[in-house]
Design an enzyme around this catalytic site. Structure first.
Site, mmCIF file in Angstrom:
data_model
loop_
_atom_site.group_PDB
_atom_site.id
_atom_site.type_symbol
_atom_site.label_atom_id
_atom_site.label_comp_id
_atom_site.label_asym_id
_atom_site.label_seq_id
_atom_site.Cartn_x
_atom_site.Cartn_y
_atom_site.Cartn_z
ATOM 1 N N ASP A 1 0.810 -1.221 0.000
ATOM 2 C CA ASP A 1 0.000 0.000 0.000
ATOM 3 C C ASP A 1 0.843 1.270 0.000
ATOM 4 O OD1 ASP A 1 -2.211 -1.640 0.122
ATOM 5 O OD2 ASP A 1 -2.645 -1.248 2.236
ATOM 6 N N HIS B 1 -4.723 -3.216 0.402
ATOM 7 C CA HIS B 1 -5.978 -2.777 1.017
ATOM 8 C C HIS B 1 -6.652 -1.797 0.070
ATOM 9 C CE1 HIS B 1 -8.086 -0.916 4.815
ATOM 10 N NE2 HIS B 1 -8.941 -1.230 3.848
ATOM 11 N N GLU C 1 -7.268 -6.928 1.374
ATOM 12 C CA GLU C 1 -7.880 -6.377 2.575
ATOM 13 C C GLU C 1 -8.979 -5.417 2.149
ATOM 14 O OE1 GLU C 1 -4.031 -6.388 5.589
ATOM 15 O OE2 GLU C 1 -4.716 -4.491 4.711
ATOM 16 N N HIS D 1 0.401 -5.947 11.831
ATOM 17 C CA HIS D 1 0.163 -4.539 12.150
ATOM 18 C C HIS D 1 1.253 -4.033 13.076
ATOM 19 C CE1 HIS D 1 -2.317 -0.959 11.737
ATOM 20 N NE2 HIS D 1 -1.962 -0.659 12.967
ATOM 21 N N HIS E 1 4.799 -1.294 6.074
ATOM 22 C CA HIS E 1 5.462 0.004 6.227
ATOM 23 C C HIS E 1 6.956 -0.110 6.475
ATOM 24 C CE1 HIS E 1 6.641 3.761 8.286
ATOM 25 N NE2 HIS E 1 5.804 4.319 7.431
#
Length: 245
Positions: free
Chosen positions: A9, A43, A70, A190, A213
């Protein structure tokens, strides 16, 4: 040994900052897979803030590993998933004002809605995972709505330190075992980083870690393939007590 799902993402975030054509997350997938990614996670948010419908369609054709979509539990997203037929759908909560997903689904509150969506997707041979906090009551309801998988939210573990982190790790271990006893398969993710991933990777019963990330951040220094390779090596040979703070 857990496998690695790479969330791309944040590559799309850079592109959408200028509303242009690069960097193209679709083109980056090959580099992630060459680095050892076992799957690709995206996502598709309702506001299309990063991943676009165009990306999904191209990823379906180009991902050589597995494509995990997602999405929010809405009619629009369910229709998209039924047409796309990804390798897995992970249902997540979604708020337009949040920067990133802030917590797990409330399966208890949304039980009937989730059960209906899971039935529709499962009927088309699309496995469904529910992104949930490591709470026993939520896990029990995941089993009751016939989810095949769950993804345990590791965000609280990721932001704590010392004894508080040890407690969160114990909670994740305990609820992984509980989920397995309910017949659920378990992923996790996460907030996981190169510094905190190893104790999670060492939890028996967790099958895949979804991480984005920190890998994309590291890729700015060493390239995406190398960043994925480094994360994969930590997951393959995790030290249970390794916290690099």
């Amino acid at each position: 040994m857990a496998s690695l799902g790479v969330n791309i993402d944040h590559i799309a975030n850079v592109r959408e900052a200028r509303k242009t054509f690069e960097p193209d997350p679709v083109k980056m997938v090959l580099l992630a897979e060459l680095g050892g990614a076992d799957g690709i996670t995206v996502h598709l948010r309702e506001d299309r803030r990063h991943i676009q419908d165009r990306d999904l369609n191209l990823l379906k054709e180009t991902v050589h590993t597995r494509l995990n979509l997602e999405m929010a539990a809405t009619e629009e997203m369910t229709s998209i998933a039924l047409n796309l037929k990804p390798d897995m759908v992970t249902l997540v909560p979604e708020k337009r004002e949040e920067v990133t997903t802030e917590g797990g689904l409330d399966v208890i509150k949304n039980k009937n809605k989730l059960k209906e969506i899971i039935q529709r997707l499962s009927g088309e041979d699309i496995p469904v995972s529910l992104f949930v906090d490591p709470v026993q009551a939520q896990l029990e309801n995941c089993a009751e709505v016939k989810a095949a998988w769950i993804e345990l939210h590791t965000g609280k573990y990721a932001i704590t330190k010392n004894k508080a982190r040890d407690l969160e790790l114990s909670i994740l271990k305990e609820n992984t075992a509980k989920a397995k006893s309910y017949g659920l398969r378990v992923n996790a993710g996460h907030g996981l980083t190169y510094q905190n991933v190893e104790p999670i990777a060492a939890i028996e019963g967790i099958e895949e870690l979804n991480i984005g990330h920190t890998i994309i951040s590291r890729a700015l220094s060493v390239g995406l393939s190398q960043a994925v390779k480094e994360m994969k090596s930590l997951i393959i040979n995790p030290r249970k007590d390794n916290f690099l703070l």
